[in-house]
Design a protein around this motif. Structure first.
Motif, PDB file in Angstrom:
ATOM      1  N   UNK A  25     -39.893 -26.718  25.416  1.00 59.68           N
ATOM      2  CA  UNK A  25     -40.899 -27.945  25.075  1.00 59.68           C
ATOM      3  C   UNK A  25     -40.468 -28.240  23.754  1.00 59.68           C
ATOM      4  N   UNK A  26     -40.591 -29.717  23.728  1.00 66.94           N
ATOM      5  CA  UNK A  26     -40.282 -30.581  22.595  1.00 66.94           C
ATOM      6  C   UNK A  26     -41.016 -29.889  21.262  1.00 66.94           C
ATOM      7  N   UNK A  27     -40.403 -29.696  20.193  1.00 65.98           N
ATOM      8  CA  UNK A  27     -40.798 -29.496  18.703  1.00 65.98           C
ATOM      9  C   UNK A  27     -41.702 -31.056  18.429  1.00 65.98           C
ATOM     10  N   UNK A  28     -42.768 -30.747  17.798  1.00 63.58           N
ATOM     11  CA  UNK A  28     -43.359 -32.012  17.485  1.00 63.58           C
ATOM     12  C   UNK A  28     -44.305 -31.733  16.182  1.00 63.58           C
ATOM     13  N   UNK A  29     -44.453 -32.830  15.444  1.00 60.88           N
ATOM     14  CA  UNK A  29     -45.389 -32.498  14.159  1.00 60.88           C
ATOM     15  C   UNK A  29     -46.724 -33.055  14.155  1.00 60.88           C
ATOM     16  N   UNK A  30     -47.847 -32.446  14.382  1.00 58.21           N
ATOM     17  CA  UNK A  30     -49.116 -32.724  14.434  1.00 58.21           C
ATOM     18  C   UNK A  30     -49.437 -34.123  13.391  1.00 58.21           C
ATOM     19  N   UNK A  31     -50.254 -35.101  14.165  1.00 60.42           N
ATOM     20  CA  UNK A  31     -50.635 -36.244  13.388  1.00 60.42           C
ATOM     21  C   UNK A  31     -51.317 -36.116  11.843  1.00 60.42           C
ATOM     22  N   UNK A  32     -52.071 -34.934  11.792  1.00 62.58           N
ATOM     23  CA  UNK A  32     -52.422 -34.344  10.581  1.00 62.58           C
ATOM     24  C   UNK A  32     -51.436 -34.106   9.352  1.00 62.58           C
ATOM     25  N   UNK A  33     -50.407 -33.491   9.918  1.00 61.99           N
ATOM     26  CA  UNK A  33     -49.407 -33.035   8.887  1.00 61.99           C
ATOM     27  C   UNK A  33     -48.635 -34.346   8.765  1.00 61.99           C
ATOM     28  N   UNK A 319     -48.879 -24.240   3.461  1.00 60.51           N
ATOM     29  CA  UNK A 319     -48.520 -24.852   4.743  1.00 60.51           C
ATOM     30  C   UNK A 319     -48.271 -23.423   5.777  1.00 60.51           C
ATOM     31  N   UNK A 320     -48.195 -23.860   6.892  1.00 58.38           N
ATOM     32  CA  UNK A 320     -48.113 -22.685   8.024  1.00 58.38           C
ATOM     33  C   UNK A 320     -47.161 -21.774   7.804  1.00 58.38           C
ATOM     34  N   UNK A 321     -45.854 -22.230   7.460  1.00 57.98           N
ATOM     35  CA  UNK A 321     -44.667 -21.363   7.264  1.00 57.98           C
ATOM     36  C   UNK A 321     -44.520 -21.358   5.580  1.00 57.98           C
ATOM     37  N   UNK A 322     -43.581 -20.324   5.337  1.00 63.68           N
ATOM     38  CA  UNK A 322     -43.297 -20.136   3.985  1.00 63.68           C
ATOM     39  C   UNK A 322     -42.169 -21.059   3.397  1.00 63.68           C
ATOM     40  N   UNK A 323     -42.263 -21.625   2.528  1.00 65.85           N
ATOM     41  CA  UNK A 323     -41.366 -22.565   1.580  1.00 65.85           C
ATOM     42  C   UNK A 323     -40.638 -21.714   0.766  1.00 65.85           C
ATOM     43  N   UNK A 324     -39.590 -21.655   1.032  1.00 65.60           N
ATOM     44  CA  UNK A 324     -38.745 -20.825   0.108  1.00 65.60           C
ATOM     45  C   UNK A 324     -37.624 -21.709  -0.743  1.00 65.60           C
ATOM     46  N   UNK A 325     -37.582 -21.524  -2.189  1.00 63.22           N
ATOM     47  CA  UNK A 325     -36.728 -22.157  -3.030  1.00 63.22           C
ATOM     48  C   UNK A 325     -35.657 -21.096  -3.639  1.00 63.22           C
ATOM     49  N   UNK A 326     -34.357 -21.544  -3.478  1.00 63.70           N
ATOM     50  CA  UNK A 326     -33.347 -20.771  -4.052  1.00 63.70           C
ATOM     51  C   UNK A 326     -32.553 -21.435  -4.947  1.00 63.70           C
ATOM     52  N   UNK A 327     -32.483 -20.820  -6.151  1.00 64.61           N
ATOM     53  CA  UNK A 327     -31.646 -21.200  -7.456  1.00 64.61           C
ATOM     54  C   UNK A 327     -30.407 -20.345  -7.300  1.00 64.61           C
ATOM     55  N   UNK A 328     -29.447 -20.755  -6.506  1.00 58.98           N
ATOM     56  CA  UNK A 328     -28.117 -20.053  -6.260  1.00 58.98           C
ATOM     57  C   UNK A 328     -27.008 -19.819  -7.361  1.00 58.98           C
ATOM     58  N   UNK A 459     -41.630 -29.696   8.386  1.00 54.26           N
ATOM     59  CA  UNK A 459     -40.910 -28.796   9.212  1.00 54.26           C
ATOM     60  C   UNK A 459     -41.848 -27.377   9.133  1.00 54.26           C
ATOM     61  N   UNK A 460     -42.496 -27.119   8.052  1.00 60.04           N
ATOM     62  CA  UNK A 460     -43.303 -26.031   7.988  1.00 60.04           C
ATOM     63  C   UNK A 460     -44.618 -26.263   8.828  1.00 60.04           C
ATOM     64  N   UNK A 461     -44.943 -27.373   9.231  1.00 58.99           N
ATOM     65  CA  UNK A 461     -46.179 -27.546   9.856  1.00 58.99           C
ATOM     66  C   UNK A 461     -45.902 -27.872  11.393  1.00 58.99           C
ATOM     67  N   UNK A 462     -44.555 -27.999  11.649  1.00 61.14           N
ATOM     68  CA  UNK A 462     -44.104 -28.343  13.040  1.00 61.14           C
ATOM     69  C   UNK A 462     -44.710 -27.442  14.185  1.00 61.14           C
ATOM     70  N   UNK A 463     -45.126 -27.955  15.190  1.00 65.18           N
ATOM     71  CA  UNK A 463     -45.435 -27.224  16.432  1.00 65.18           C
ATOM     72  C   UNK A 463     -44.063 -26.871  17.207  1.00 65.18           C
ATOM     73  N   UNK A 464     -43.698 -25.719  17.198  1.00 66.35           N
ATOM     74  CA  UNK A 464     -42.212 -25.449  17.726  1.00 66.35           C
ATOM     75  C   UNK A 464     -41.099 -25.330  16.622  1.00 66.35           C
TER      76      UNK A 464
END
Length: 480
Positions: A25-33, A319-328, A459-464
């Motif tokens: 199935x195609x990955x899509x981003x909802x209109x609200x996002x 957001x639906x998924x975790x947002x991760x920031x890395x200071x390398x 990306x965090x809100x994408x369906x798929x």
């Protein structure tokens, strides 16, 4: 007794079919996002979190040489900053690497026209013998010419390569300049040279500020001293060489590897509200070279990622998924932080939704490309449409590498973007004493924050998903 078995078989087939359909199935981003992303974009353009962050880092810490005196101070600063910006989880992961130390460097033409020249030692260069090293110069126009040279013409001499970088928007000349810096000393060593000099890998023509950077040796015990001349000093050396007389040079470097050091990647998570184990990852590298204050390389990258995360954090709901920031840690001397992170998390690569790191200064992002599964191209086009009004063009034909450290996760199979910044002037200041806060324009920095906030949130809100899986993008040519 046969009937339940058939029912179980049918159920299994239906489940398998359902999973296959879901995978296709195609990955899509909802209109609200999409609508929220547009609001984030506009808010980020007027948010000063990133500028205040890089101002704080360069003022309170300054240069952040990996393993140097400011390394633990920078780490403590990053931990405190992540917490102050409201991250749900802040933690560190160890990164061990060789500890290279710079103390001093000097160079001078001894004959035929005695005079000092301005230079800087390259990372991982050994020092010269006490009192310095004196030898004749042998000049080559390119790394290829050095590789083809008869060792008899090189043995016992200091090799000099004078390739001059030119300004380009995509900074592609740096690939040549950095290649000479990284590989030239090793090639010269194998042919019997006693030292190596290059024209700095930089585009500033009139500044006597040499550009440092890392070099590589397969056998550190056999390494030869290596340094970069500023562009005007390289011009001067070439004018002297043009007289056709033997040119004798004294190189005096006090530097070298002194054991091992353990630093740390600093990581902050804004935990996802629906899929906390799935992550969109962004970041920059916390370390810098020692001559400047590491503003564009890569204080800006850390600040951009933190600024983007902050505007997402301030939404009414995570957001639906975790947002991760890395200071390398220690990107500058060999992607040590990125490699350590990728090795530790390789088995989890399928949980990484999408990633990209900022490490090319603070000028505007003008181009985007992606390495994602075919079914996610439509979602990338949705992201591109939101970014188009702020000057970002999507190139669907180029792969995305994920940026410097995150290229290592991409090699493990993480779906990745490349967000190309305008590098026209970046290499004037890169790896020099001129890498300071005044090179950052707050409005241009904010444009970067807007770009990272948009793609991260969408990306965090994408369906798929975007196709992350072990070895999913092997051979796409990005992030190598």
């Amino acid at each position: 007794m046969q009937r339940p078995a058939l029912t179980l078989l049918a159920a299994s087939l239906m489940l398998a079919h359902g999973l296959a359909c879901a995978a296709d199935a195609p990955t899509t981003i909802p209109a609200a996002a999409v609508q929220t992303a547009e609001q984030l974009r506009d808010k980020a353009l007027h948010d000063d979190t990133a500028y205040k962050t890089v101002e704080s880092l360069t003022t309170e810490i300054g240069a952040r040489m990996a393993g140097g005196a400011n390394d633990p101070r920078a780490r403590a600063w990053a931990i405190a900053k992540f917490k102050a910006l409201g991250f749900d989880k802040v933690y560190t992961e160890p990164v061990t690497y060789p500890l290279w130390v710079r103390r001093s460097e000097h160079g001078a033409i001894v004959a035929p026209f005695p005079q000092p020249l301005t230079l800087i030692a390259l990372g991982y260069s050994p020092g010269t013998p006490k009192g310095g090293l004196t030898a004749d110069i042998v000049q080559f126009p390119s790394l290829e010419a050095l590789k083809a040279a008869d060792p008899a013409t090189v043995k016992g001499k200091i090799v000099y390569i004078g390739y001059r970088m030119h300004r380009t928007k995509d900074g592609h000349d740096y690939g040549i300049g950095a290649g000479i810096r990284e590989d030239g000393p090793q090639v010269a060593m194998t042919k019997g040279a006693v030292g190596f000099l290059l024209r700095s890998a930089g585009t500033d023509a009139n500044s006597r500020t040499p550009h440092t950077g890392v070099t590589e040796f397969s056998d550190p015990a056999k390494a030869i001293p290596a340094a970069a001349l500023s562009n005007p000093d390289a011009d001067q050396l070439e004018r002297v060489l043009a007289y056709g007389k033997p040119v004798t040079f004294k190189l005096d470097l006090d530097c070298g590897i002194e054991g091992q050091y353990t630093g740390y990647n600093v990581i902050g998570d804004i935990v996802g509200s629906k899929h906390p184990d799935q992550v969109v990852v962004i970041g920059g590298h916390l370390d810098s070279w020692d001559p400047g204050t590491g503003a564009i390389d890569d204080g800006a990258g850390v600040a951009i990622a933190l600024g983007a995360a902050k505007v997402i954090h301030d939404l009414p709901q995570h957001p639906d998924r975790t947002v991760r920031v890395i200071a390398f840690a220690n990107e500058e001397m060999g992607l040590w932080g990125g490699r350590a992170y990728a090795d530790k998390h390789a088995a989890e690569v399928s949980k990484f939704q999408l990633g990209s790191e900022s490490d090319l200064g603070a000028a505007p992002v003008y181009q985007m490309s992606a390495s994602v599964k075919p079914q996610a191209r439509g979602a990338i086009e949705q992201i591109a449409k939101v970014l188009a009004p702020i000057g970002v063009v999507y190139d669907p034909k180029r792969p995305g590498g994920g940026g410097s450290d995150l290229s290592q996760m991409h090699q493990k199979g993480m779906a990745a973007l490349s967000l190309d910044q305008d590098a026209t002037y970046y290499f004037d200041w890169h790896h020099t004493a001129n890498d300071t806060l005044d090179k950052i324009d707050p409005a241009q920095l904010a444009q970067n924050v807007a770009v990272y906030a948009v793609f991260t949130y969408m990306a965090a809100q994408a369906d798929g998903d975007f196709g992350s899986a072990p070895k999913a993008f092997a051979g796409d040519g990005a992030g190598e």
